[in-house]
Design a protein around this motif. Structure first.
Motif, PDB file in Angstrom:
ATOM      1  N   MET A   1       0.848  -1.199   0.000  1.00 36.41           N
ATOM      2  CA  MET A   1       0.000   0.000   0.000  1.00 36.41           C
ATOM      3  C   MET A   1       0.881   1.245   0.000  1.00 36.41           C
ATOM      4  SD  MET A   1      -2.871  -1.134   2.809  1.00 36.41           S
ATOM      5  CE  MET A   1      -3.831   0.362   2.571  1.00 36.41           C
ATOM      6  N   SER A   2       0.495   2.253  -0.775  1.00 34.67           N
ATOM      7  CA  SER A   2       1.275   3.485  -0.874  1.00 34.67           C
ATOM      8  C   SER A   2       1.080   4.341   0.366  1.00 34.67           C
ATOM      9  CB  SER A   2       0.837   4.274  -2.109  1.00 34.67           C
ATOM     10  OG  SER A   2       1.032   3.523  -3.283  1.00 34.67           O
ATOM     11  N   ASP A   3       2.091   5.160   0.639  1.00 30.73           N
ATOM     12  CA  ASP A   3       1.969   6.116   1.735  1.00 30.73           C
ATOM     13  C   ASP A   3       0.934   7.180   1.380  1.00 30.73           C
ATOM     14  OD1 ASP A   3       3.936   4.755   3.023  1.00 30.73           O
ATOM     15  OD2 ASP A   3       5.513   6.252   2.679  1.00 30.73           O
ATOM     16  N   ARG A   4       0.367   7.802   2.421  1.00 28.37           N
ATOM     17  CA  ARG A   4      -0.548   8.920   2.227  1.00 28.37           C
ATOM     18  C   ARG A   4       0.163  10.198   2.662  1.00 28.37           C
ATOM     19  NH1 ARG A   4      -5.894   7.243   1.397  1.00 28.37           N
ATOM     20  NH2 ARG A   4      -6.687   9.300   1.945  1.00 28.37           N
ATOM     21  N   VAL A   5      -0.055  11.260   1.896  1.00 26.12           N
ATOM     22  CA  VAL A   5       0.616  12.528   2.162  1.00 26.12           C
ATOM     23  C   VAL A   5      -0.334  13.465   2.890  1.00 26.12           C
ATOM     24  CG1 VAL A   5       1.757  14.541   1.143  1.00 26.12           C
ATOM     25  CG2 VAL A   5       2.127  12.256   0.173  1.00 26.12           C
ATOM     26  N   TYR A   6       0.166  14.105   3.932  1.00 22.57           N
ATOM     27  CA  TYR A   6      -0.603  15.040   4.739  1.00 22.57           C
ATOM     28  C   TYR A   6       0.147  16.367   4.834  1.00 22.57           C
ATOM     29  CZ  TYR A   6      -3.211  10.935   6.386  1.00 22.57           C
ATOM     30  OH  TYR A   6      -3.975   9.803   6.456  1.00 22.57           O
ATOM     31  N   THR A   7      -0.617  17.417   5.106  1.00 19.32           N
ATOM     32  CA  THR A   7      -0.014  18.704   5.429  1.00 19.32           C
ATOM     33  C   THR A   7      -0.485  19.117   6.812  1.00 19.32           C
ATOM     34  OG1 THR A   7       0.006  19.406   3.117  1.00 19.32           O
ATOM     35  CG2 THR A   7       0.252  21.119   4.774  1.00 19.32           C
ATOM     36  N   LEU A   8       0.467  19.435   7.669  1.00 21.49           N
ATOM     37  CA  LEU A   8       0.179  19.899   9.025  1.00 21.49           C
ATOM     38  C   LEU A   8       0.625  21.354   9.129  1.00 21.49           C
ATOM     39  CD1 LEU A   8      -0.487  19.370  12.102  1.00 21.49           C
ATOM     40  CD2 LEU A   8       1.958  18.825  12.347  1.00 21.49           C
ATOM     41  N   THR A   9      -0.268  22.226   9.584  1.00 21.30           N
ATOM     42  CA  THR A   9       0.123  23.593   9.923  1.00 21.30           C
ATOM     43  C   THR A   9      -0.145  23.800  11.400  1.00 21.30           C
ATOM     44  OG1 THR A   9      -2.055  24.508   9.339  1.00 21.30           O
ATOM     45  CG2 THR A   9      -0.363  24.493   7.618  1.00 21.30           C
ATOM     46  N   LEU A  10       0.730  24.572  12.031  1.00 28.07           N
ATOM     47  CA  LEU A  10       0.571  24.824  13.459  1.00 28.07           C
ATOM     48  C   LEU A  10       1.085  26.211  13.814  1.00 28.07           C
ATOM     49  CD1 LEU A  10       3.519  24.562  15.201  1.00 28.07           C
ATOM     50  CD2 LEU A  10       3.295  22.242  14.282  1.00 28.07           C
ATOM     51  N   SER A  11       0.506  26.768  14.854  1.00 29.11           N
ATOM     52  CA  SER A  11       0.970  28.053  15.383  1.00 29.11           C
ATOM     53  C   SER A  11       0.802  28.046  16.889  1.00 29.11           C
ATOM     54  CB  SER A  11       0.193  29.221  14.770  1.00 29.11           C
ATOM     55  OG  SER A  11      -1.188  29.128  15.074  1.00 29.11           O
ATOM     56  N   CYS A  12       1.713  28.746  17.576  1.00 36.45           N
ATOM     57  CA  CYS A  12       1.679  28.837  19.032  1.00 36.45           C
ATOM     58  C   CYS A  12       2.722  29.860  19.456  1.00 36.45           C
ATOM     59  CB  CYS A  12       1.973  27.490  19.681  1.00 36.45           C
ATOM     60  SG  CYS A  12       3.574  26.771  19.237  1.00 36.45           S
ATOM     61  N   ASP A  13       2.785  30.128  20.742  1.00 37.61           N
ATOM     62  CA  ASP A  13       3.867  30.973  21.248  1.00 37.61           C
ATOM     63  C   ASP A  13       5.183  30.216  21.083  1.00 37.61           C
ATOM     64  OD1 ASP A  13       2.112  32.961  21.970  1.00 37.61           O
ATOM     65  OD2 ASP A  13       1.921  32.266  24.049  1.00 37.61           O
ATOM     66  N   ASP A  14       6.226  30.959  20.733  1.00 33.10           N
ATOM     67  CA  ASP A  14       7.511  30.319  20.486  1.00 33.10           C
ATOM     68  C   ASP A  14       8.221  29.963  21.794  1.00 33.10           C
ATOM     69  OD1 ASP A  14       9.647  29.510  18.637  1.00 33.10           O
ATOM     70  OD2 ASP A  14      10.785  31.056  19.702  1.00 33.10           O
ATOM     71  N   ARG A  15       8.767  28.759  21.833  1.00 35.92           N
ATOM     72  CA  ARG A  15       9.660  28.337  22.915  1.00 35.92           C
ATOM     73  C   ARG A  15      10.412  27.101  22.444  1.00 35.92           C
ATOM     74  NH1 ARG A  15       6.715  24.833  27.290  1.00 35.92           N
ATOM     75  NH2 ARG A  15       4.602  24.563  26.469  1.00 35.92           N
ATOM     76  N   PRO A  16      11.506  26.746  23.099  1.00 36.11           N
ATOM     77  CA  PRO A  16      12.313  25.617  22.640  1.00 36.11           C
ATOM     78  C   PRO A  16      11.537  24.301  22.640  1.00 36.11           C
ATOM     79  CG  PRO A  16      13.553  26.953  24.198  1.00 36.11           C
ATOM     80  CD  PRO A  16      12.134  27.449  24.238  1.00 36.11           C
ATOM     81  N   GLY A  17      11.849  23.471  21.650  1.00 33.81           N
ATOM     82  CA  GLY A  17      11.334  22.106  21.645  1.00 33.81           C
ATOM     83  C   GLY A  17      10.144  21.847  20.757  1.00 33.81           C
ATOM     84  N   ILE A  18       9.592  22.863  20.110  1.00 38.68           N
ATOM     85  CA  ILE A  18       8.371  22.669  19.318  1.00 38.68           C
ATOM     86  C   ILE A  18       8.624  21.729  18.146  1.00 38.68           C
ATOM     87  CG2 ILE A  18       6.644  23.800  17.881  1.00 38.68           C
ATOM     88  CD1 ILE A  18       7.104  26.344  19.567  1.00 38.68           C
ATOM     89  N   VAL A  19       9.626  22.049  17.353  1.00 35.62           N
ATOM     90  CA  VAL A  19       9.902  21.242  16.160  1.00 35.62           C
ATOM     91  C   VAL A  19      10.253  19.813  16.555  1.00 35.62           C
ATOM     92  CG1 VAL A  19      11.396  20.978  14.143  1.00 35.62           C
ATOM     93  CG2 VAL A  19      10.629  23.262  14.839  1.00 35.62           C
ATOM     94  N   ALA A  20      11.089  19.668  17.578  1.00 34.16           N
ATOM     95  CA  ALA A  20      11.486  18.330  18.023  1.00 34.16           C
ATOM     96  C   ALA A  20      10.295  17.513  18.487  1.00 34.16           C
ATOM     97  CB  ALA A  20      12.516  18.447  19.145  1.00 34.16           C
ATOM     98  N   ALA A  21       9.383  18.145  19.212  1.00 32.22           N
ATOM     99  CA  ALA A  21       8.217  17.426  19.730  1.00 32.22           C
ATOM    100  C   ALA A  21       7.347  16.890  18.597  1.00 32.22           C
ATOM    101  CB  ALA A  21       7.406  18.341  20.642  1.00 32.22           C
ATOM    102  N   VAL A  22       7.122  17.713  17.597  1.00 29.59           N
ATOM    103  CA  VAL A  22       6.253  17.307  16.483  1.00 29.59           C
ATOM    104  C   VAL A  22       6.921  16.246  15.626  1.00 29.59           C
ATOM    105  CG1 VAL A  22       5.140  18.097  14.359  1.00 29.59           C
ATOM    106  CG2 VAL A  22       5.014  19.495  16.432  1.00 29.59           C
TER     107      VAL A  22
END
Length: 284
Positions: A1-22
């Motif tokens: 089965m082929s992979d499915r492609v998604y787009t995630l957008t997010l916004s919040c107050d900036d602080r360390p660790g956001i990108v790593a967490a997601v």
């Protein structure tokens, strides 16, 4: 089965660790990042991010949301998740000038704009033949002071019935009411035949001609109750000269309008536009 492609957008107050967490949560479910864009607004400390990723087909949208839930809660994120397999739907509104509408239809036909126009709405009959030629339902709704409220209620019903993702005012020369603009905020894109904030209102090319400007342009923006002042998505200009007539300005402007509107619609439907107060962030 082929992979499915998604787009995630997010916004919040900036602080360390956001990108790593997601990205850590996505890696845990076997997702692969295809595209990543982020922006930190230093004035507001707002953080904005757009991720395109491929996930195994066996993992559904619900499982993705559950995987991301701890990070969303931890950072107080506002998020949208879009399955790119779903083809977006457009309601196009037009009056007599149909150049922007025809350009959208062309870009859909050649595959540059991956979407479908599911309805054409007009206060004139001029575009009925175009709608018929493309097998698109056509709605002729004349507008007057007495009919305006009824017409806008029909538009809201049409948005719901078609599950439209966006309403595109492709040179629709009517002002939407404050009530409708608020109810569809962020879902209505207008093409204004001027490089805003200059030359608002009627006949902007003629205003520009009278002022002897050397550049004219067009602006695609979200519709708000403040006429011609909604968040700007895309703009373009072209040089003109004293040798050109007001009609030459108009003809030049039509080409610009068509291109600018198509790009704005594409950016919106690909989740590349994020609202940031009265401004937009556009990840190209």
């Amino acid at each position: 089965m082929s992979d499915r492609v998604y787009t995630l957008t997010l916004s919040c107050d900036d602080r360390p660790g956001i990108v790593a967490a997601v990205t850590t949560e996505l890696a845990e479910i076997g997702a692969n990042i295809l595209e990543s864009n982020q922006f930190w607004d230093q004035q507001t400390n707002g953080f904005f991010m757009r991720l395109a990723f491929a996930a195994p087909a066996a993992i559904g949208e619900g499982e993705i949301r559950r995987a991301l839930a701890p990070a969303i809660e931890r950072f107080g994120m506002r998020t949208t998740l879009v399955d790119r397999a779903r083809r977006p739907k457009i309601i196009a509104m037009v009056s007599k000038f149909d150049h922007a509408l025809l350009h959208l239809l062309y870009q859909i036909r050649v595959g540059w704009l991956a979407a479908d126009i599911v309805a054409i709405v007009s206060n004139h009959e001029d575009s009925r033949a175009t709608a018929d030629a493309h097998a698109i339902p056509f709605h002729h709704w004349p507008v007057s002071k007495d009919l305006k409220k009824d017409q806008e209620e029909k538009l809201l019903a049409l948005v719901k019935a078609t599950d439209a993702d966006v309403v595109v005012l492709a040179r629709y020369m009517q002002v939407l009411s404050d009530s409708l603009s608020k109810r569809l905020y962020g879902k209505v894109i207008n093409i204004h035949h001027s490089f805003l904030p200059s030359f608002k209102g009627a006949k902007p090319y003629h205003q520009a001609y009278d002022r002897g400007v050397k550049l004219i342009g067009a602006t695609a923006h979200y519709v708000t109750p403040d006429l011609d002042e909604g968040p700007i998505i895309e703009q373009e200009t072209e040089r003109v000269s004293h040798t050109m007539s007001a009609e030459d300005f108009v003809a030049t402007g039509r080409d610009i309008e068509s291109r600018v509107l198509a790009r704005a619609v594409k950016y919106h439907l690909e989740s590349r536009v994020m609202l940031n107060g009265h401004r937009t962030i556009v990840f190209q």
